[in-house]
Enzyme design. Structure first.
Site, PDB file in Angstrom:
ATOM      1  N   CYS A   1       0.829  -1.209   0.000  1.00 61.23           N
ATOM      2  CA  CYS A   1       0.000   0.000   0.000  1.00 61.23           C
ATOM      3  C   CYS A   1       0.866   1.263   0.000  1.00 61.23           C
ATOM      4  CB  CYS A   1      -0.951  -0.012   1.191  1.00 61.23           C
ATOM      5  SG  CYS A   1      -2.125  -1.392   1.116  1.00 61.23           S
ATOM      6  N   THR A   2       1.992   1.205   0.664  1.00 57.01           N
ATOM      7  CA  THR A   2       2.913   2.344   0.675  1.00 57.01           C
ATOM      8  C   THR A   2       3.515   2.539  -0.710  1.00 57.01           C
ATOM      9  OG1 THR A   2       3.406   2.052   3.017  1.00 57.01           O
ATOM     10  CG2 THR A   2       5.020   3.274   1.708  1.00 57.01           C
TER      11      THR A   2
END
Length: 155
Positions: free
Chosen positions: A45-46
């Site tokens: 997600c980062t």
């Protein structure tokens, strides 16, 4: 009922990372990149959020707004934005109503364990509020570029 390509997307309202109410209809007249992701500040997600960040100006040049959605809290979103200097809003979908509207809240299986979660997906909504493209169950690497190219070439 899950939204389908070619259909108008039903308006929704969620809270953003600043505690403000945000409606999809607030962005009428702009292309909207709506991306669903499982959890703030996790590796995939980062990477995805930072890819959107790094291409933010290119999306803006195409009159496109980026909105990230996950079940995380407003506070979690704030920390995620601050830590990675994200220039776009993250929306809180703790009830998973919008995730269900888009059909991304699903049964998942990891290491033989079943659980409900967000299936990483991105939706391109045109300036009139019609869903034009969906990228479901996406792989992070190269995904943002595909979304950008779709808007550049198709909208």
């Amino acid at each position: 009922m899950t939204v389908e390509v070619g259909q108008a997307v039903q308006d929704f309202e969620l809270t953003n990372n600043k505690g403000e109410k945000v409606k999809l209809s607030d962005y009428k007249g702009k292309n909207v990149v709506l991306y669903f992701y499982p959890k703030d500040d996790t590796p995939g997600c980062t990477t995805e959020a930072c890819d959107f960040r790094d291409n933010y100006e290119s999306f803006q040049d195409l009159d496109a707004v980026i909105l990230g959605i996950s079940p995380d809290s407003e506070e979690s979103h704030k920390k995620f934005i601050d830590k990675h200097d994200l220039p776009f809003e993250l929306l809180v979908d703790q009830d998973k109503e919008v995730a269900e509207q888009f059909g991304v809240w699903q049964l998942k299986n990891k290491f033989g364990k079943e659980y409900m979660g967000i299936v990483r997906s991105t939706f391109i909504i045109d300036k009139e509020g019609v869903l034009q493209k969906e990228f479901r169950n996406v792989q992070v690497k190269g995904h943002v570029e595909k979304a950008l190219n779709y808007i550049r070439e198709e909208l």
